[in-house]
Design a protein around this motif. Structure first.
Motif, PDB file in Angstrom:
ATOM      1  N   THR A  65      -4.980   9.628  13.146  1.00 48.22           N
ATOM      2  CA  THR A  65      -5.500  10.316  14.329  1.00 48.22           C
ATOM      3  C   THR A  65      -5.555   9.372  15.525  1.00 48.22           C
ATOM      4  O   THR A  65      -5.181   9.740  16.639  1.00 48.22           O
ATOM      5  CB  THR A  65      -6.897  10.885  14.030  1.00 48.22           C
ATOM      6  N   ASP A 184      -2.818  17.592  15.087  1.00 45.93           N
ATOM      7  CA  ASP A 184      -3.655  16.822  14.168  1.00 45.93           C
ATOM      8  C   ASP A 184      -4.135  17.739  13.046  1.00 45.93           C
ATOM      9  O   ASP A 184      -5.014  18.561  13.262  1.00 45.93           O
ATOM     10  CB  ASP A 184      -4.832  16.200  14.916  1.00 45.93           C
ATOM     11  N   GLU A 185      -3.583  17.565  11.881  1.00 42.55           N
ATOM     12  CA  GLU A 185      -3.899  18.402  10.718  1.00 42.55           C
ATOM     13  C   GLU A 185      -3.982  19.878  11.111  1.00 42.55           C
ATOM     14  O   GLU A 185      -5.003  20.523  10.864  1.00 42.55           O
ATOM     15  CB  GLU A 185      -5.218  17.954  10.089  1.00 42.55           C
TER      16      GLU A 185
HETATM   17 MG   LIG Z   1      -7.572  12.160  11.176  1.00 38.72          MG
END
Ligand SMILES: [Mg+2]
Ligand SMILES: Nc1ncnc2c1ncn2[C@@H]1O[C@H](COP(=O)(O)OP(=O)(O)O)[C@@H](O)[C@H]1O
Lengths: 397, 266
Positions: A65, A184-185
């Motif tokens: 991240t 992000d995910e």
């Molecule tokens: Mg992360």
């Protein structure tokens, strides 16, 4: 019926449309959070080619991240340079920069007090687009993520399912047609079947748009499925391997990668093989609104006791047995049909089949157009062939 | 808020109306209060009409006459609303400042001071203010404002802190300035909590404004004071009832405001 795409192509971006993405380069990028001795990201250098999907994957806390957020300056690097399309990201104000980079996060993170349309319009509005253009673009994007604009544009996020919220999140990220999209995910908060649909849709969208997409995940299967390349990171965002999924599976660079990719690499092969590589079977089809008798006769003439219902856009909506057909004309059917994008993996196909009463899955192409059907037997015989081929290779060597 | 955003696949087919946002209990309160207030004021009117025919007490007739009561109610409401506006104008921006990353550390001492403001006895506060600043309307307004800052300040802080951080980050990630995130995302989402604070402040103010009469700033406290000093029970009782009715009315107004201010979709 065989799908026309080149089945040997391994790139998930496919070909056809033009690349609209831009190259991203990270040079010796380091991030040390204040008060911490160890750097979260240590001297990361990386080139992300224009128009590709690059998956950042690695264990929790390895710096995925942090690395991603340094690209749109949500986190400022301690040192190092990041360029997009050759321009240093620091050459503009952070806010201006971010309006040219799509950003999609887990669950969609929609603003609950704004309608779907307002959520999507945020960046275009900041860029000063006029109302007509924004409305047009919003509808276009909703179509792109398979949501009917008339039905969904004025809804509030809480009136949508998790999967639908995530779709709107993707549409919001694409709104101003940015060359680069950071995720992000993105599909971490939805159930497995929905996740697979969303992944398929992303691939289908990417086939059309050819953006540069950087996507963080902790799920190696997702990375293998979506990535043109996979960046496997370990502690401190140290690059363990950066390569095409096939190469990562075939020759892990070190023990860490081998461990992370995991055992059962023949099972992983299921995540590498796309439906497009199989021969699809034909099944009689009928159109919504067509007289039921005609459709029934046609199916029976072809020796089938079922048919697939298509809507005006060639999208499959139901897969009834003939005995289930009621009424004068064919209708859409009540339940949503779980379709399989032809870029889906065999792994996904098996998942979908388990929930189908036919022991098969309906395969769709771009914009959910109907392509054919894949049967359970087709998948298993394909796997057997592959096993045999591998075994022969093994004994030959 | 965050829990909803991450909720699993459970498609809500029906469009959510305002009915979903309000409990049956709140609905009853919302309809019952106006009824009570109307009945209350009607009984007062009936009393004034009938009592003057058999009671010839000039004090009672003057203190409870329409002229006096209407004027005092007007003063009372003016005190309440001016103080409430000041409270909002001070407490909301202060709450915003105290939740920004750079100035967050100031929150505990400031909330402490606001706490002290409210903990001080209200009569004391008003008399003290009069000693410092003299008698009159603005002194009363000032004292009332200090007294009612806390609920709005505390709720602004809690409301803003309750906004899902990922939403703030999503806004920044899309290229919204921090100012724009504050105005378009944080404050709208915190508004329901802030409005609850405003309602509490209004109720505090309408009650405490009764004391304004001690420093010559008017209000319905005047009727009570007359009743007590001249020992006229009807005046005391009606004065108390009228103050209570006004408080109920303000409480109702606060609830309506709360409902109206709630952003759709939340
Ligand atoms: Mg992360
Ligand atoms: N804002 C922050 N302040 C301090 N440390 C942080 C912050 N964000 C992340 N970290 C630390 O940096 C490391 C990498 O975090 P992150 O990039 O979020 O990892 P990942 O996304 O791979 O799980 C972790 O050890 C984490 O604790």
């Amino acid at each position: 019926m065989t799908v026309t795409d080149d089945p040997t192509s391994s790139s998930t971006s496919g070909s056809g449309s033009e690349i609209s993405g831009a190259e991203i380069r990270l040079e010796e990028v380091t991030k040390t959070y204040p008060g911490q001795e160890v750097s979260a990201v240590k001297s990361l250098s990386l080139t992300i080619p224009a128009g590709e999907i690059v998956m950042f994957v690695g264990p929790s806390g390895c710096g995925k991240t942090t690395s991603l957020k340094m690209i749109n300056r949500l986190i400022e690097p301690t040192s190092g340079t990041i360029t997009i399309g050759g321009d240093d990201v620091r050459s503009r104000s952070a806010d201006e920069l971010r309006r040219t980079i799509g950003y999609v996060i887990q669950g969609g993170s929609l603003f609950p007090h704004m309608t779907v349309a307002k959520n999507i319009a945020i960046v275009p509005k900041m860029l000063g687009w006029d109302a007509d253009r924004i409305r047009q673009r919003t509808d276009e994007l909703l179509e792109l993520v398979s949501l009917d604009p008339a039905r969904y544009r004025d809804r509030y996020p809480r009136e949508l399912s998790g999967g639908q919220q995530q779709r709107v999140g993707v549409a919001r990220g694409l709104a101003a047609d940015p060359p680069v999209i950071l995720m992000d995910e993105p599909f971490g908060a939805v159930d497995p079947i929905t996740r697979q649909r969303l992944q398929d849709e992303l691939l289908s969208i990417q086939r059309e748009l050819r953006k540069t997409i950087v996507c963080v995940t902790h799920d190696i299967d997702e990375a293998i499925k979506l990535g043109d390349r996979i960046l496997i990171l370990q502690e401190g965002a140290e690059v363990a391997q950066y390569d095409a999924p096939e190469a990562v599976l075939a020759s892990p660079a070190n023990d860490f990668v081998a461990d992370f990719v995991g055992a059962g690499s023949s099972l992983k092969q299921l995540s590498l093989t796309r439906i497009a590589e199989l021969d699809l079977s034909e099944v009689p089809t009928a159109r919504v609104g067509e007289p039921t008798a005609e459709a029934r006769a046609r199916a029976q003439a072809a020796g089938h006791d079922h048919l697939i219902v298509l809507d005006d856009h060639d999208r499959p909506t139901a897969w009834p047995w003939l005995r289930q057909l009621k009424g004068e004309t064919i209708h859409r059917g009540e339940e949503d049909l779980v379709n399989l994008d032809h870029r889906a993996t065999l792994n996904d196909a098996l998942d979908t089949m388990l929930t189908s009463s036919h022991g098969a899955a309906v395969v769709t192409g771009d914009r959910d157009r109907y392509l054919g059907v894949v049967w359970f037997d087709t998948v298993t015989s394909f796997m057997r062939q592959q096993q045999e081929a591998l075994a022969e290779e093994g004994s030959g060597a | 808020m965050s829990a909803e955003a991450a909720a699993p696949d459970a498609a809500t087919s029906d469009r959510a109306g305002w009915r979903d946002r309000i409990t049956a209990e709140a609905l009853i309160v919302l309809f019952a209060i106006p009824v009570i207030v109307v009945v209350g004021f009607a009984s007062y009117a009936v009393y004034v009409q009938t009592s003057s025919t058999y009671a010839d007490d000039v004090v009672v007739n003057n203190a409870l006459g329409y002229g006096t009561i209407v004027a005092q109610t007007g003063e009372h409401l003016l005190l309440t609303f001016v103080a409430a506006l000041l409270v909002v104008a001070i407490a909301v921006p202060l709450g915003v400042v105290l939740t920004r990353p750079r100035t967050r550390f100031l929150a505990p001492p400031v909330v402490g001071v606001a706490n002290a403001g409210q903990a001080a006895p209200s009569v004391g506060l008003i008399v003290l203010a009069a000693i410092w600043f003299g008698f009159g309307f603005w002194t009363a307004v000032g004292a009332l404002t200090v007294y009612a800052i806390l609920p709005v300040l505390a709720n602004t802080i809690v409301g803003l802190q309750g906004v899902d951080r990922t939403l703030v980050e999503a806004g920044r990630g899309l290229g919204m300035s921090s100012w724009s995130v504050l105005l378009r995302i944080e404050l709208p989402l915190a508004l329901p909590v802030i409005m609850t604070g405003v309602r509490t402040a209004l109720v505090l103010l309408v009650g405490t404004a009764t004391l304004a009469t001690f420093i010559g700033a008017g209000g319905l406290g005047g009727t009570l004071q007359t009743g007590i000093s001249l020992l006229r029970y009807p005046v005391i009782v009606w004065g108390a009832i009228l103050v209570a009715l006004l408080a109920l009315l303000i409480e109702w107004l606060g609830r309506v405001l709360e409902l109206v201010a709630r952003p759709k979709g939340v």
